[in-house]
Design an enzyme around this catalytic site. Structure first.
Site, PDB file in Angstrom:
ATOM      1  N   HIS A   1       0.850  -1.183   0.000  1.00  0.00           N
ATOM      2  CA  HIS A   1       0.000   0.000   0.000  1.00  0.00           C
ATOM      3  C   HIS A   1       0.885   1.231   0.000  1.00  0.00           C
ATOM      4  O   HIS A   1       1.947   1.235   0.605  1.00  0.00           O
ATOM      5  CB  HIS A   1      -0.912   0.019   1.239  1.00  0.00           C
ATOM      6  CG  HIS A   1      -2.084   0.919   1.069  1.00  0.00           C
ATOM      7  ND1 HIS A   1      -2.021   2.266   1.335  1.00  0.00           N
ATOM      8  CD2 HIS A   1      -3.331   0.676   0.608  1.00  0.00           C
ATOM      9  CE1 HIS A   1      -3.196   2.805   1.052  1.00  0.00           C
ATOM     10  NE2 HIS A   1      -3.998   1.874   0.609  1.00  0.00           N
TER      11      HIS A   1
ATOM     12  N   ASP B   1      -8.030  -5.353  -0.341  1.00  0.00           N
ATOM     13  CA  ASP B   1      -8.595  -6.138  -1.441  1.00  0.00           C
ATOM     14  C   ASP B   1      -8.353  -7.635  -1.312  1.00  0.00           C
ATOM     15  O   ASP B   1      -9.053  -8.447  -1.927  1.00  0.00           O
ATOM     16  CB  ASP B   1      -8.022  -5.644  -2.781  1.00  0.00           C
ATOM     17  CG  ASP B   1      -8.453  -4.224  -3.077  1.00  0.00           C
ATOM     18  OD1 ASP B   1      -9.566  -3.860  -2.653  1.00  0.00           O
ATOM     19  OD2 ASP B   1      -7.695  -3.485  -3.713  1.00  0.00           O
TER      20      ASP B   1
HETATM   21  C1  LIG Z   1      -0.505  -0.380  -4.000  1.00  0.00           C
HETATM   22  C2  LIG Z   1       0.825  -0.205  -4.722  1.00  0.00           C
HETATM   23  C3  LIG Z   1       0.546   0.313  -6.151  1.00  0.00           C
HETATM   24  C4  LIG Z   1       1.641   0.826  -3.965  1.00  0.00           C
HETATM   25  O1  LIG Z   1       2.780   1.068  -4.734  1.00  0.00           O
HETATM   26  P1  LIG Z   1       3.938   2.039  -4.271  1.00  0.00           P
HETATM   27  O2  LIG Z   1       3.544   2.875  -3.109  1.00  0.00           O
HETATM   28  O3  LIG Z   1       4.377   2.745  -5.495  1.00  0.00           O
HETATM   29  O4  LIG Z   1       5.009   1.030  -3.684  1.00  0.00           O
HETATM   30  P2  LIG Z   1       6.373   0.638  -4.340  1.00  0.00           P
HETATM   31  O5  LIG Z   1       6.095   0.143  -5.729  1.00  0.00           O
HETATM   32  O6  LIG Z   1       7.292   1.795  -4.196  1.00  0.00           O
HETATM   33  O7  LIG Z   1       6.829  -0.579  -3.413  1.00  0.00           O
HETATM   34  C5  LIG Z   1       7.825  -0.547  -2.399  1.00  0.00           C
HETATM   35  C6  LIG Z   1       8.528  -1.894  -2.379  1.00  0.00           C
HETATM   36  O8  LIG Z   1       7.608  -2.935  -2.052  1.00  0.00           O
HETATM   37  C7  LIG Z   1       7.459  -3.839  -3.147  1.00  0.00           C
HETATM   38  N1  LIG Z   1       6.056  -4.114  -3.343  1.00  0.00           N
HETATM   39  C8  LIG Z   1       5.035  -3.248  -3.111  1.00  0.00           C
HETATM   40  N2  LIG Z   1       3.866  -3.839  -3.388  1.00  0.00           N
HETATM   41  C9  LIG Z   1       4.173  -5.088  -3.806  1.00  0.00           C
HETATM   42  C10 LIG Z   1       3.385  -6.163  -4.231  1.00  0.00           C
HETATM   43  N3  LIG Z   1       2.060  -6.054  -4.283  1.00  0.00           N
HETATM   44  N4  LIG Z   1       4.002  -7.304  -4.586  1.00  0.00           N
HETATM   45  C11 LIG Z   1       5.344  -7.410  -4.533  1.00  0.00           C
HETATM   46  N5  LIG Z   1       6.152  -6.407  -4.135  1.00  0.00           N
HETATM   47  C12 LIG Z   1       5.565  -5.264  -3.778  1.00  0.00           C
HETATM   48  C13 LIG Z   1       8.025  -3.099  -4.360  1.00  0.00           C
HETATM   49  O9  LIG Z   1       8.499  -3.988  -5.357  1.00  0.00           O
HETATM   50  C14 LIG Z   1       9.128  -2.294  -3.735  1.00  0.00           C
HETATM   51  O10 LIG Z   1      10.214  -3.165  -3.472  1.00  0.00           O
HETATM   52  P3  LIG Z   1      11.734  -2.650  -3.653  1.00  0.00           P
HETATM   53  O11 LIG Z   1      11.885  -1.526  -2.654  1.00  0.00           O
HETATM   54  O12 LIG Z   1      12.564  -3.857  -3.336  1.00  0.00           O
HETATM   55  O13 LIG Z   1      11.847  -2.194  -5.078  1.00  0.00           O
HETATM   56  C15 LIG Z   1       1.627  -1.523  -4.779  1.00  0.00           C
HETATM   57  O14 LIG Z   1       1.831  -1.999  -3.476  1.00  0.00           O
HETATM   58  C16 LIG Z   1       0.933  -2.555  -5.649  1.00  0.00           C
HETATM   59  O15 LIG Z   1       1.102  -2.560  -6.875  1.00  0.00           O
HETATM   60  N6  LIG Z   1       0.147  -3.474  -5.018  1.00  0.00           N
HETATM   61  C17 LIG Z   1      -0.609  -4.457  -5.777  1.00  0.00           C
HETATM   62  C18 LIG Z   1      -1.904  -3.857  -6.271  1.00  0.00           C
HETATM   63  C19 LIG Z   1      -2.895  -3.672  -5.141  1.00  0.00           C
HETATM   64  O16 LIG Z   1      -3.127  -4.569  -4.343  1.00  0.00           O
HETATM   65  N7  LIG Z   1      -3.536  -2.501  -5.127  1.00  0.00           N
HETATM   66  C20 LIG Z   1      -4.593  -2.191  -4.179  1.00  0.00           C
HETATM   67  C21 LIG Z   1      -4.125  -1.236  -3.137  1.00  0.00           C
HETATM   68  S1  LIG Z   1      -5.364  -1.041  -1.884  1.00  0.00           S
END
Ligand SMILES: CC(C)(COP(=O)(O)OP(=O)(O)OC[C@H]1O[C@@H](n2cnc3c(N)ncnc32)[C@H](O)[C@@H]1OP(=O)(O)O)[C@@H](O)C(=O)NCCC(=O)NCCS
Length: 393
Positions: free
Chosen positions: A278, A329
């Site tokens: 998140h 979710d």
């Molecule tokens: C929600 C989301 C978009 C937030 O993204 P963000 O704030 O940009 O987070 P980041 O992409 O910077 O992630 C930080 C780290 O955690 C990891 N990470 C975050 N969410 C992850 C996931 N769902 N699966 C695997 N790794 C994840 C990233 O790869 C990153 O790792 P690193 O530092 O080794 O590169 C992201 O967590 C995601 O894509 N989740 C899946 C989709 C989802 O469930 N969305 C609903 C949210 S309520």
């Protein structure tokens, strides 16, 4: 304009407008507006609607009370709640023309595309569509909260080739939603599960779809346009679309015994696993706790816990390997599937709840509006010569 290495310089931009030091990818941590609607403490994993802890609301309130709370800033007194619930009941019916539009759209259309189109049509049928004052926005918001379950239920029934079920005025919001989906009354514990899920999804501060909705009305466009914009943003798999992906994920993992190997592979491939992570919560999503409990209860009641067990095993594995927590979710996908919603209708379900929060934010934006219009850091070329078409080959 002066060019530096073929690109307009930051100094040029700064000369024209006050800018931040650098672009903030994804606007992470940027405070884009004042808001008194909901508050998230990402470090401590808390969520508050208008000062009320989400756990208290999830355990003790109804969705109708929460919508009133979000819009009016306080919980309703009993007569106020009865009045508001009555208004919602009165606004539930779907115009036959909107049912026809749903029937006209292809069955293979993404349900969020159908929902987006239906909500846009509902707005276009409203003779007061252009009004943007507080009274008109409240009326439109009430109409949309009331009617969105009817739209989603009609979409479901039309796809199954079944007759659309008219709303039942004797039933509350959640009970009527399940009734219109199934054509028969649901059990009390199913109604409570759906009601709780509606409460948990009702608002979430300045998430992508809410920001989109606020941006739309910041141009003095109307509430319907804002909700249609919000639905468009919610559709994406990084936002509301994740709930559909989560159920596919459990199918892909294939059982609790495969969870470790799956997590290992997914993380090594740097795959974003739906239902985890998140932007704001760093220690866990407080909404997930309730959905996990409901997912377990409903799975046990159905006598099939394999999907739930898979989810628990993968959650443990992802946390051990990368300290990633399940978000709202993750277990919602199991709850909604246990309640009989078809896969790919989970995100439309979220829209039926989040419309309450979107509307609250739209009305807050309208009450103290300034056009939302940030700047971009231009990274394209500069000072290119114009070559006439006939000389371009
Ligand atoms: C929600 C989301 C978009 C937030 O993204 P963000 O704030 O940009 O987070 P980041 O992409 O910077 O992630 C930080 C780290 O955690 C990891 N990470 C975050 N969410 C992850 C996931 N769902 N699966 C695997 N790794 C994840 C990233 O790869 C990153 O790792 P690193 O530092 O080794 O590169 C992201 O967590 C995601 O894509 N989740 C899946 C989709 C989802 O469930 N969305 C609903 C949210 S309520």
């Amino acid at each position: 304009m002066a060019a530096v290495q073929g690109v307009y310089s930051r100094a040029t931009l700064e000369g024209a407008v006050a800018t931040t030091e650098h672009v903030i990818p994804g606007l992470e941590g940027v405070l884009a507006c004042d808001s008194a609607i909901s508050f998230i403490d990402g470090q401590n994993g808390t969520l508050v609607y208008r000062g009320h802890d989400i756990h208290h609301l999830a355990e003790r309130a109804t969705f109708e009370e929460v919508v009133f709370l979000l819009w009016h800033g306080r919980l309703p007194a009993r007569p106020e709640l009865a009045n508001f619930a009555g208004e919602l009941v009165a606004q539930r019916a779907l115009p036959p023309d909107v049912v026809r539009i749903i029937e006209l759209l292809p069955a293979w259309a993404h349900p969020m595309a159908t929902l987006r189109t239906a909500v846009s049509a509902i707005g276009a049928f409203d003779p007061r569509q252009e009004e943007v004052g507080p009274e008109a926005s409240l009326l439109k918001a009430t109409r949309l909260v009331a009617v969105l379950p009817s739209v989603v239920a009609a979409m479901h029934r039309v796809r199954l080739g079944q007759a659309v079920v008219a709303p039942n005025p004797d039933l509350g919001h959640a009970a009527n939603f399940l009734y219109m989906l199934r054509g028969e009354r649901a059990e009390d514990d199913e109604v409570r599960a759906l009601d709780t899920a509606l409460i948990l999804y009702a608002d979430h501060e300045l998430n992508a779809s809410t920001f989109t909705a606020r941006t739309t009305v910041s141009t003095q466009s109307d509430l319907y346009s804002a909700i249609v914009s919000g639905i468009g943003a919610l559709k994406g798999p990084l936002h509301g679309g994740a709930v559909d992906e989560a159920l596919r994920l459990f199918q892909e993992v294939g059982g609790p015994e495969h969870a470790d190997a799956f997590a290992e592979r997914a993380l090594a491939a740097k795959r974003k696993v739906s239902g985890f992570g998140h932007r704001v919560y760093r220690t866990g999503d407080p909404r997930a706790r309730h959905l996990k409990l409901m997912a377990e209860r409903l799975s046990r009641a159905s006598g099939d816990t394999r999907v739930y067990d898979t989810a628990v095993a993968l959650e443990r594995s992802m946390f051990e390997r990368k300290r990633l927590n399940a978000n709202v979710d993750y277990y919602a996908a199991i709850v909604l599937s246990q309640l009989g919603l078809p896969l790919s209708f989970f995100t439309p379900f979220i829209a039926t709840s989040r419309v309450a929060g979107w509307s609250a934010h739209v009305m807050e934006q309208q009450a103290n509006n300034r056009l939302i219009r940030p700047r971009a850091n231009y990274t394209g070329p500069a000072d290119l010569p114009f070559v006439p078409l006939q000389e371009r080959g």
